[in-house]
Motif scaffolding. Structure first.
Motif, mmCIF file in Angstrom:
data_model
loop_
_atom_site.group_PDB
_atom_site.id
_atom_site.type_symbol
_atom_site.label_atom_id
_atom_site.label_comp_id
_atom_site.label_asym_id
_atom_site.label_seq_id
_atom_site.Cartn_x
_atom_site.Cartn_y
_atom_site.Cartn_z
ATOM 1 N N GLU A 79 85.142 20.545 26.149
ATOM 2 C CA GLU A 79 84.209 19.994 26.973
ATOM 3 C C GLU A 79 83.713 18.442 26.457
ATOM 4 O O GLU A 79 83.391 17.461 26.882
ATOM 5 C CB GLU A 79 82.978 20.899 27.413
ATOM 6 N N ARG A 80 83.406 18.798 25.002
ATOM 7 C CA ARG A 80 82.766 17.537 24.356
ATOM 8 C C ARG A 80 83.598 16.580 23.768
ATOM 9 O O ARG A 80 83.298 15.827 23.054
ATOM 10 C CB ARG A 80 81.679 18.191 23.192
ATOM 11 N N GLY A 81 84.851 17.279 23.723
ATOM 12 C CA GLY A 81 85.802 16.425 22.960
ATOM 13 C C GLY A 81 85.776 16.531 21.372
ATOM 14 O O GLY A 81 86.128 15.653 20.784
ATOM 15 N N LEU A 82 85.126 17.666 20.756
ATOM 16 C CA LEU A 82 85.169 17.910 19.207
ATOM 17 C C LEU A 82 86.248 18.778 18.827
ATOM 18 O O LEU A 82 86.370 19.914 19.269
ATOM 19 C CB LEU A 82 83.789 18.334 19.338
ATOM 20 N N ALA A 83 86.686 18.140 17.579
ATOM 21 C CA ALA A 83 87.246 19.269 16.823
ATOM 22 C C ALA A 83 86.290 19.881 15.799
ATOM 23 O O ALA A 83 86.027 19.272 14.885
ATOM 24 C CB ALA A 83 88.587 18.485 16.038
ATOM 25 N N VAL A 84 85.866 21.015 16.192
ATOM 26 C CA VAL A 84 84.913 21.442 15.518
ATOM 27 C C VAL A 84 84.811 21.883 13.999
ATOM 28 O O VAL A 84 84.243 21.545 13.022
ATOM 29 C CB VAL A 84 84.353 22.618 16.195
ATOM 30 N N TYR A 85 86.148 22.733 13.835
ATOM 31 C CA TYR A 85 86.573 23.138 12.469
ATOM 32 C C TYR A 85 87.872 23.483 12.478
ATOM 33 O O TYR A 85 88.478 24.220 13.424
ATOM 34 C CB TYR A 85 85.419 24.348 12.126
ATOM 35 N N ALA A 86 88.569 23.161 11.508
ATOM 36 C CA ALA A 86 89.829 23.606 10.992
ATOM 37 C C ALA A 86 90.046 23.840 9.530
ATOM 38 O O ALA A 86 89.973 22.786 8.661
ATOM 39 C CB ALA A 86 91.067 22.661 11.443
ATOM 40 N N ALA A 87 90.242 25.078 8.970
ATOM 41 C CA ALA A 87 89.988 25.295 7.273
ATOM 42 C C ALA A 87 91.337 24.592 6.791
ATOM 43 O O ALA A 87 91.101 23.870 5.616
ATOM 44 C CB ALA A 87 90.072 26.613 7.320
ATOM 45 N N ASN A 88 92.451 24.434 7.572
ATOM 46 C CA ASN A 88 93.645 23.828 7.091
ATOM 47 C C ASN A 88 93.744 22.438 6.896
ATOM 48 O O ASN A 88 94.561 21.729 6.245
ATOM 49 C CB ASN A 88 95.023 24.596 7.578
ATOM 50 N N LEU A 89 92.810 21.997 7.752
ATOM 51 C CA LEU A 89 92.750 20.258 7.811
ATOM 52 C C LEU A 89 91.650 19.818 7.163
ATOM 53 O O LEU A 89 91.182 18.669 6.998
ATOM 54 C CB LEU A 89 92.898 19.863 9.255
ATOM 55 N N GLY A 90 90.617 20.851 6.929
ATOM 56 C CA GLY A 90 89.124 20.113 6.356
ATOM 57 C C GLY A 90 88.276 19.359 7.083
ATOM 58 O O GLY A 90 87.617 18.867 6.314
#
Length: 316
Positions: A79-90
């Motif tokens: 909805e907000r267009g955010l990539a909030v968290y991804a451990a493998n991408l940091g």
């Protein structure tokens, strides 16, 4: 020719495509994410890749892309267009939709979760076509799920619907990074089968594909590993189908590449466990590694259907 840009971002690599209105893959390409250089480099790789796709489309099809869709792993706030968290991408809280829209001269951009996006494609274009309710479960490094309802995929109230890999199937069992013990993905993911077979066979390089081949040859050690994984998977799937009542259950990911070596015992194991539940059709995923790009393309086309201003009117 009118088209959209579709990006499917994984832990180490990216797949991209230009997708036509009928779902045709007009052009495909791959790039590394550059994650070894840090999260900012990953974001710049994505933006640069998208710009290349835009230029290719403009050159070969006479016009730039009308919209873009991008699928990423981890926690996503679509909805907000955010990539909030991804451990493998940091990364954390990356405003990926806005950044991509800016790099693409203002075209509308849709952001989605990688598994749900792949599930959207399988539901509309692949193994779930025609099913009003489906559950897509890829068995890879972990196990996730996409809940399909009437041509869309349910994200949940907080964007984490479908995480069936964290259904506890073996209480008190192996510790999971999520903090629980006995989660499904610790026993039935491709990585779990690989680890179990490497230990049982004494070959540190052995993986799930090797285990499947050993099963087919009748190796009793491989059969034991495989049956443990299938039993755990059936327990988790029956919990999921009890809650969701899907008409079609689509299994994908690396473990599904074993085809009937997996599906024959899995169907039997699920059938043994159901009582009052309606048994869904259990089928392999049909789109392979193109599902993410196709799903991202569908997100982009869906966005265009609800966007009042045509992208062709945007000046560059």
């Amino acid at each position: 020719m009118r088209h959209v840009i579709a990006l499917d971002v994984g832990g180490t690599g990216m797949k991209a495509a230009l997708v036509g209105a009928d779902g045709a893959l007009l052009y495909q390409a791959r790039r590394a994410t550059g994650r070894e250089r840090g999260p900012d480099a990953v974001v710049e790789s994505i933006l640069g890749f998208a710009a290349e796709l835009r230029a290719h489309g403009e050159h070969h099809f006479g016009e730039p892309a009308s919209a873009a869709g991008i699928a990423v792993p981890g926690i996503v706030d679509a909805e907000r267009g955010l990539a909030v968290y991804a451990a493998n991408l940091g990364w954390r809280d990356v405003p990926l939709r806005d950044l991509l829209g800016e790099r693409l001269y203002g075209v509308p951009v849709a952001l989605g979760h990688d598994v749900r996006t792949g599930g959207l494609a399988e539901g509309r274009l692949g193994a779930g076509r025609g099913a009003d309710r489906f559950l897509f479960v890829p068995l890879g490094t972990g196990i996730a799920g996409a809940i399909g309802i009437d041509g869309r995929v349910e994200a949940g109230a907080h964007g984490i619907a479908g995480e069936i890999g964290h259904i506890v199937v073996r209480p008190g069992g192996t510790l999971c990074p999520c903090g629980q013990r006995g989660c499904l993905e610790r026993f039935a993911s491709a990585s779990a089968v690989s680890a179990a077979w490497a230990e049982r066979s004494g070959d540190a390089q052995a993986d799930a594909a090797h285990c499947a081949k050993a099963v087919e040859s009748g190796d009793p050690r491989a059969l034991a590993v495989w049956h443990e994984a299938v039993d755990a998977l059936a327990d988790g799937l029956v919990t999921a189908l009890t809650l969701l009542d899907p008409r079609t259950l689509i299994i994908g990911g690396g473990l599904a590449e074993a085809r009937e070596t997996l599906f024959t015992p899995l169907r039997a194991a699920v059938e043994r466990r159901v009582t009052f539940q309606k048994l869904p059709t259990i089928v392999p995923a049909a789109l392979g590694d193109t599902a993410g790009c196709l799903g991202a393309g569908l997100l982009a086309w869906d966005l265009l259907a609800t966007t009042p201003t045509a992208p062709s009117e945007v000046t560059t």
